[in-house]
Design a protein around this motif. Structure first.
Motif, PDB file in Angstrom:
ATOM      1  N   GLY A  15       0.828  -1.194   0.000  1.00 25.00           N
ATOM      2  CA  GLY A  15       0.000   0.000   0.000  1.00 25.00           C
ATOM      3  C   GLY A  15       0.870   1.255   0.000  1.00 25.00           C
ATOM      4  N   HIS A  16       0.211   2.402  -0.111  1.00 19.29           N
ATOM      5  CA  HIS A  16       0.909   3.685  -0.149  1.00 19.29           C
ATOM      6  C   HIS A  16       0.128   4.708   0.671  1.00 19.29           C
ATOM      7  CE1 HIS A  16       3.336   2.232  -3.574  1.00 19.29           C
ATOM      8  NE2 HIS A  16       2.199   1.724  -4.024  1.00 19.29           N
ATOM      9  N   ILE A  17       0.837   5.617   1.320  1.00 19.61           N
ATOM     10  CA  ILE A  17       0.170   6.760   1.929  1.00 19.61           C
ATOM     11  C   ILE A  17       0.039   7.835   0.858  1.00 19.61           C
ATOM     12  CG2 ILE A  17       0.335   8.603   3.631  1.00 19.61           C
ATOM     13  CD1 ILE A  17       1.512   6.630   5.575  1.00 19.61           C
ATOM     14  N   ASN A  18      -1.202   8.217   0.586  1.00 21.77           N
ATOM     15  CA  ASN A  18      -1.488   9.178  -0.472  1.00 21.77           C
ATOM     16  C   ASN A  18      -1.408  10.614   0.024  1.00 21.77           C
ATOM     17  OD1 ASN A  18      -4.125  10.705  -1.966  1.00 21.77           O
ATOM     18  ND2 ASN A  18      -2.636   9.720  -3.308  1.00 21.77           N
ATOM     19  N   LYS A  19      -1.923  10.853   1.240  1.00 22.05           N
ATOM     20  CA  LYS A  19      -1.939  12.197   1.804  1.00 22.05           C
ATOM     21  C   LYS A  19      -1.724  12.124   3.307  1.00 22.05           C
ATOM     22  CE  LYS A  19      -5.344  14.318  -1.354  1.00 22.05           C
ATOM     23  NZ  LYS A  19      -5.656  13.166  -2.189  1.00 22.05           N
ATOM     24  N   TYR A  20      -0.960  13.069   3.837  1.00 21.88           N
ATOM     25  CA  TYR A  20      -0.887  13.291   5.278  1.00 21.88           C
ATOM     26  C   TYR A  20      -1.860  14.405   5.623  1.00 21.88           C
ATOM     27  CZ  TYR A  20       3.165  10.250   5.498  1.00 21.88           C
ATOM     28  OH  TYR A  20       3.989   9.156   5.427  1.00 21.88           O
ATOM     29  N   LEU A  21      -2.573  14.226   6.727  1.00 21.57           N
ATOM     30  CA  LEU A  21      -3.678  15.125   7.068  1.00 21.57           C
ATOM     31  C   LEU A  21      -3.556  15.574   8.514  1.00 21.57           C
ATOM     32  CD1 LEU A  21      -6.227  12.631   5.533  1.00 21.57           C
ATOM     33  CD2 LEU A  21      -5.569  14.773   4.440  1.00 21.57           C
ATOM     34  N   GLY A  22      -2.504  16.324   8.828  1.00 20.70           N
ATOM     35  CA  GLY A  22      -2.320  16.766  10.211  1.00 20.70           C
ATOM     36  C   GLY A  22      -2.001  15.584  11.107  1.00 20.70           C
ATOM     37  N   ASP A  23      -2.988  15.146  11.907  1.00 17.92           N
ATOM     38  CA  ASP A  23      -2.773  14.012  12.807  1.00 17.92           C
ATOM     39  C   ASP A  23      -3.298  12.708  12.206  1.00 17.92           C
ATOM     40  OD1 ASP A  23      -5.441  14.645  12.938  1.00 17.92           O
ATOM     41  OD2 ASP A  23      -5.621  14.390  15.095  1.00 17.92           O
ATOM     42  N   GLY A  24      -3.372  12.627  10.892  1.00 19.13           N
ATOM     43  CA  GLY A  24      -3.848  11.412  10.240  1.00 19.13           C
ATOM     44  C   GLY A  24      -3.305  11.287   8.824  1.00 19.13           C
ATOM     45  N   TYR A  25      -3.833  10.306   8.093  1.00 19.86           N
ATOM     46  CA  TYR A  25      -3.381  10.097   6.717  1.00 19.86           C
ATOM     47  C   TYR A  25      -4.428   9.307   5.943  1.00 19.86           C
ATOM     48  CZ  TYR A  25      -2.115   5.510   8.661  1.00 19.86           C
ATOM     49  OH  TYR A  25      -2.157   4.285   9.294  1.00 19.86           O
ATOM     50  N   LEU A  26      -4.351   9.394   4.618  1.00 22.53           N
ATOM     51  CA  LEU A  26      -5.139   8.577   3.701  1.00 22.53           C
ATOM     52  C   LEU A  26      -4.180   7.622   3.002  1.00 22.53           C
ATOM     53  CD1 LEU A  26      -7.586   7.798   1.845  1.00 22.53           C
ATOM     54  CD2 LEU A  26      -6.906   9.727   0.388  1.00 22.53           C
ATOM     55  N   ALA A  27      -4.453   6.327   3.104  1.00 27.65           N
ATOM     56  CA  ALA A  27      -3.654   5.307   2.424  1.00 27.65           C
ATOM     57  C   ALA A  27      -4.523   4.590   1.397  1.00 27.65           C
ATOM     58  CB  ALA A  27      -3.086   4.311   3.430  1.00 27.65           C
ATOM     59  N   TYR A  28      -3.876   3.969   0.435  1.00 29.14           N
ATOM     60  CA  TYR A  28      -4.605   3.210  -0.579  1.00 29.14           C
ATOM     61  C   TYR A  28      -3.731   2.068  -1.069  1.00 29.14           C
ATOM     62  CZ  TYR A  28      -1.656   5.130  -4.247  1.00 29.14           C
ATOM     63  OH  TYR A  28      -0.576   5.441  -5.037  1.00 29.14           O
ATOM     64  N   TRP A  29      -4.394   1.126  -1.723  1.00 27.04           N
ATOM     65  CA  TRP A  29      -3.696   0.013  -2.367  1.00 27.04           C
ATOM     66  C   TRP A  29      -3.991   0.084  -3.854  1.00 27.04           C
ATOM     67  CZ3 TRP A  29      -5.005   0.267   2.536  1.00 27.04           C
ATOM     68  CH2 TRP A  29      -4.138  -0.268   3.490  1.00 27.04           C
ATOM     69  N   PRO A  30      -2.983  -0.050  -4.713  1.00 28.87           N
ATOM     70  CA  PRO A  30      -3.213   0.019  -6.155  1.00 28.87           C
ATOM     71  C   PRO A  30      -4.299  -0.955  -6.599  1.00 28.87           C
ATOM     72  CG  PRO A  30      -0.868   0.042  -5.689  1.00 28.87           C
ATOM     73  CD  PRO A  30      -1.566  -0.235  -4.382  1.00 28.87           C
ATOM     74  N   MET A  31      -4.903  -0.633  -7.717  1.00 30.63           N
ATOM     75  CA  MET A  31      -6.072  -1.387  -8.167  1.00 30.63           C
ATOM     76  C   MET A  31      -5.802  -2.861  -8.408  1.00 30.63           C
ATOM     77  SD  MET A  31      -7.665   1.441 -10.736  1.00 30.63           S
ATOM     78  CE  MET A  31      -8.241   3.019 -10.123  1.00 30.63           C
ATOM     79  N   ASP A  32      -4.551  -3.210  -8.701  1.00 27.67           N
ATOM     80  CA  ASP A  32      -4.259  -4.612  -8.960  1.00 27.67           C
ATOM     81  C   ASP A  32      -4.040  -5.401  -7.663  1.00 27.67           C
ATOM     82  OD1 ASP A  32      -1.949  -3.225  -8.429  1.00 27.67           O
ATOM     83  OD2 ASP A  32      -0.699  -4.387  -9.799  1.00 27.67           O
ATOM     84  N   ILE A  33      -4.065  -4.710  -6.512  1.00 24.34           N
ATOM     85  CA  ILE A  33      -3.940  -5.396  -5.222  1.00 24.34           C
ATOM     86  C   ILE A  33      -5.310  -5.388  -4.561  1.00 24.34           C
ATOM     87  CG2 ILE A  33      -2.778  -5.447  -2.975  1.00 24.34           C
ATOM     88  CD1 ILE A  33      -0.463  -3.955  -4.255  1.00 24.34           C
ATOM     89  N   THR A  34      -6.134  -6.360  -4.921  1.00 26.25           N
ATOM     90  CA  THR A  34      -7.508  -6.388  -4.427  1.00 26.25           C
ATOM     91  C   THR A  34      -7.776  -7.582  -3.521  1.00 26.25           C
ATOM     92  OG1 THR A  34      -8.196  -7.564  -6.437  1.00 26.25           O
ATOM     93  CG2 THR A  34      -8.389  -5.160  -6.442  1.00 26.25           C
ATOM     94  N   LYS A  35      -6.741  -8.364  -3.215  1.00 25.32           N
ATOM     95  CA  LYS A  35      -6.959  -9.555  -2.404  1.00 25.32           C
ATOM     96  C   LYS A  35      -7.339  -9.162  -0.977  1.00 25.32           C
ATOM     97  CE  LYS A  35      -3.817 -12.517  -5.046  1.00 25.32           C
ATOM     98  NZ  LYS A  35      -2.583 -13.332  -4.997  1.00 25.32           N
TER      99      LYS A  35
END
Length: 284
Positions: free
Chosen positions: A161-181
Motif C-alpha cells: 500500500g501507499h500513503i497518499n496524503k498526510y492530514l495533520g494528525d492522520g493520513y489517507l492510504a490506498y492500495w493500487p487497483m491490482d492489489i484487491t486480495k
C-alpha cells in the motif's frame, strides 16, 4: 510547478516524488551527521500536488520555520527546514515563462488518462489529539506522533500500500487497483491492531472502504492522485467512526469483502453528507 530544496550555499536538490532525509546512505538526501536519525524525515509528494514534511520520530526533531514539528505540515515556498546543522529552504515556482495555462492543460490531460477501478482506501487519525497534546511536552509529543507515522507507513508499505496524503494528525492510504486480495487488507488491519496494543498513551482509529475511483499518476511523479466521490465517502465515514468510538469502522462494501476474515458487528446505518440515503457501517 517546479519544486526543489536549496542549501545555504545555493546547492539545489530537485524534488520528484517523495524525498527521504536521514543518516542512512539509501536516503534520497543522506546527511552524515551523528545528530541526524537514520530515518529522520520525509518530504512527501501529496497525490493532488504540493508537498508535506513529516518527521519520523527523530531523536532531535525537525525544525520548520524555527519551531520543532509535532505533526506533518504542508510546505510553502521559502519555508525553512533544519535537520541538525543542515539548513534547507523549500522552493516552489512556476517554470520560466509559465503562466499557469500549461499546468491547467496538464491537469485536464490527467483527468482524461486516469484509469478507473476498484480500490481499497484507509483513513487513520489520532483520537482526541488536542486533548492529549495539551499536557505533553513538545519534544515528547513530536516523537510520539513521528514514531506512529513511521510505524504505520512501514506496515502499509509492507502490504504494497501507499500513503497518499498526510492530514495533520492522520493520513489517507490506498492500495493500487491490482492489489484487491482481501487477505492482504485483513493482514494490514491485524498489524495496525497489534501496533495499537503497543501504544500506551495514544489511541488511533481507522476507517476502511472499497470503492470505485479514478487514479492518475501524472500530477506528481511517483505519486497517484485518487479522484472521485468514493474518496469523499471515506472521509465522511471517518466522522461517523469518531462518533461511534470504534477502533476500526468498515463500509458495507469493505465488510462484504472481509467477512471471511473477521467477526463483524453492525453499527447501524448513517447519513453521510453529500450522499443520498443511509449507509450501513460495521466494526471488526
Amino acid at each position: 510547478m517546479q519544486y526543489w530544496l536549496e542549501t545555504d550555499s545555493g546547492e539545489q536538490f530537485p524534488l520528484q516524488g517523495t524525498c527521504t532525509i536521514g543518516r542512512l546512505p539509501e536516503n534520497t538526501l543522506a546527511i552524515n551527521d551523528g545528530e541526524v536519525s537514520r530515518r529522520h524525515a520525509i518530504i512527501h509528494a501529496q497525490g493532488d500536488g504540493g508537498y508535506y514534511i513529516v518527521d519520523l520520530g527523530s531523536r532531535n526533531g525537525t525544525i520548520l520555520n524555527g519551531q520543532r514539528m509535532r505533526m506533518p505540515a504542508q510546505l510553502k515556498d521559502n519555508d525553512r527546514i533544519q535537520v541538525s546543522t543542515t539548513n534547507l529552504v523549500f522552493r516552489a515556482s512556476e517554470p520560466p515563462g509559465g503562466d499557469g495555462e500549461e499546468a491547467m492543460m496538464t491537469i485536464a490531460a490527467a483527468h482524461q488518462t486516469a484509469k478507473s477501478g476498484m480500490c481499497w482506501m484507509l483513513v487513520a487519525d489520532i483520537c482526541q489529539f488536542t486533548k492529549i497534546s495539551q499536557p505533553m511536552p513538545e519534544d515528547e509529543l513530536a516523537q510520539m506522533v513521528g514514531k506512529w507515522v513511521l510505524a504505520c507507513k512501514q506496515t502499509i508499505e509492507k502490504s504494497q500500500g501507499h500513503i497518499n496524503k498526510y492530514l495533520g494528525d492522520g493520513y489517507l492510504a490506498y492500495w493500487p487497483m491490482d492489489i484487491t486480495k482481501p487477505e492482504v487488507i485483513a493482514a494490514t488491519i491485524n498489524a495496525l491492531r497489534a501496533q495499537q496494543a503497543t501504544i500506551t498513551n495514544m489511541q488511533f482509529r481507522i476507517v476502511l472502504h472499497y470503492g470505485q475511483v479514478r487514479m492518475d499518476s501524472s500530477l506528481q511523479q511517483g505519486e497517484d492522485n485518487l479522484i472521485g466521490p468514493q474518496v469523499n465517502f471515506i472521509f465522511r465515514m471517518e466522522k461517523v467512526c469518531g462518533a461511534l468510538k470504534q477502533f476500526c469502522l468498515l463500509s458495507e462494501a469493505a465488510a462484504t469483502e472481509l467477512q471471511p476474515y473477521f467477526e463483524m458487528t453492525a453499527q447501524g446505518s448513517h447519513a453521510l453528507g453529500g450522499f443520498q440515503g443511509e449507509h450501513a457501517m460495521y466494526s471488526c
